[in-house]
Design a protein around this motif. Structure first.
Motif, PDB file in Angstrom:
ATOM      1  N   GLY A 119      -6.180  -6.555   7.989  1.00  0.00           N
ATOM      2  CA  GLY A 119      -5.925  -5.192   8.142  1.00  0.00           C
ATOM      3  C   GLY A 119      -4.550  -4.763   8.757  1.00  0.00           C
ATOM      4  N   GLU A 120      -3.681  -6.088   8.913  1.00  0.00           N
ATOM      5  CA  GLU A 120      -2.337  -5.978   9.597  1.00  0.00           C
ATOM      6  C   GLU A 120      -1.415  -5.327   8.751  1.00  0.00           C
ATOM      7  OE1 GLU A 120      -1.140  -9.500  11.612  1.00  0.00           O
ATOM      8  OE2 GLU A 120       0.491  -8.301  12.529  1.00  0.00           O
ATOM      9  N   LEU A 121      -1.159  -4.123   8.532  1.00  0.00           N
ATOM     10  CA  LEU A 121      -0.086  -3.597   7.807  1.00  0.00           C
ATOM     11  C   LEU A 121       1.152  -3.213   8.386  1.00  0.00           C
ATOM     12  CD1 LEU A 121      -2.152  -0.793   5.852  1.00  0.00           C
ATOM     13  CD2 LEU A 121      -2.207  -3.396   5.285  1.00  0.00           C
ATOM     14  N   PHE A 167       4.139  -0.543   8.339  1.00  0.00           N
ATOM     15  CA  PHE A 167       4.516   0.606   7.711  1.00  0.00           C
ATOM     16  C   PHE A 167       6.094   0.579   7.782  1.00  0.00           C
ATOM     17  CE2 PHE A 167       0.900   3.055   6.858  1.00  0.00           C
ATOM     18  CZ  PHE A 167      -0.108   2.192   7.606  1.00  0.00           C
ATOM     19  N   TYR A 185       0.886  -1.157   0.089  1.00  0.00           N
ATOM     20  CA  TYR A 185      -0.033  -0.046  -0.001  1.00  0.00           C
ATOM     21  C   TYR A 185       0.878   1.297   0.137  1.00  0.00           C
ATOM     22  CZ  TYR A 185      -3.413  -3.161   2.187  1.00  0.00           C
ATOM     23  OH  TYR A 185      -4.336  -4.213   2.563  1.00  0.00           O
TER      24      TYR A 185
END
Lengths: 116, 111
Positions: free
Chosen positions: A103-105, A107, A33
């Protein structure tokens, strides 16, 4: 390294120039993302890649923005003819296969872009 | 109407108190909800996820979800100064994998 790697960490450019921001996701992560965060603001979704599927480009603010992901790994976000309102921190995140849909992103540290 | 709304704060609580952070979302078909913590100058990190109505507890953190009212909240018990950060609510919309974030609530815990 084990984390999401982004480069450059800081970029200062003149209005009208093109810039490229790079993201190297965590090995084995299939989803990638791009978000951007302006000063004091939340995360604005830009684009999402999942495996070999067509990317979700619905967040790209204009046709000056584009992104690609080569070989299902490294991604490059390109901003053409930069404007002052493009100044922000550009965050890349990746997600493992088990995390897709949860949804475990994870970063990266971000690339801070300043357009003079 | 924003897709995910949060009060920007700051929310100030004394050390040891309960901090309550709230978030509302507009897409009724949203299925997955998350809280990320972001320290100043740092990137967000996931602290809680919740998918079903009700409460989910993890240590000092409790996430609450009410799909009928379209809100999700985060409670932090025994707040510590190290909890001072911006808390971002995130919602996965419908069948899409895109994760939409709110603008975040800044929490300040005073010693």
């Amino acid at each position: 390294g084990a984390g999401v790697s982004q480069s450059p960490s800081n970029k200062v450019t003149e209005k009208g120039k093109d810039v490229e921001l790079r993201c190297d996701p965590i090995s084995g992560h299939t989803a990638l993302y791009w978000y951007r965060q302006s000063l004091g603001q939340g995360l604005e979704f830009l684009i999402y890649f999942q495996g070999n599927s067509a990317p979700d480009k619905s967040g790209l603010p204009s046709d000056r923005f584009s992104a690609e992901r080569t070989g299902g790994s490294v991604s490059t976000l390109t901003i053409q003819r930069t404007q002052q309102e493009d100044s922000a921190v550009y965050l890349c995140a990746s997600s493992p296969p088990r995390g897709v849909g949860t949804g475990e992103l994870f970063f990266g540290e971000g690339s801070r872009l300043t357009v003079l | 109407q924003k897709e995910v709304e949060q009060n920007s704060g700051p929310l100030s609580v004394p050390e040891g108190a309960i901090a309550s952070l709230n978030c509302t979302y507009s897409d009724r078909v949203s299925q997955s909800f998350f809280w990320y913590r972001q320290y100043s100058g740092k990137s967000p990190e996931l602290i809680m996820s919740i998918y079903s109505n009700g409460d989910k507890e993890d240590g000092r953190f409790t996430a609450q979800l009410n799909k009928a009212s379209q809100y999700v909240s985060l409670l932090i018990r025994d707040s510590q100064p190290s909890d001072s950060a911006t808390y971002l609510c995130a919602v996965r919309q419908g069948g899409f994998q895109k994760l939409v974030f709110g603008t975040g609530t800044r929490l300040l815990v005073s010693p």
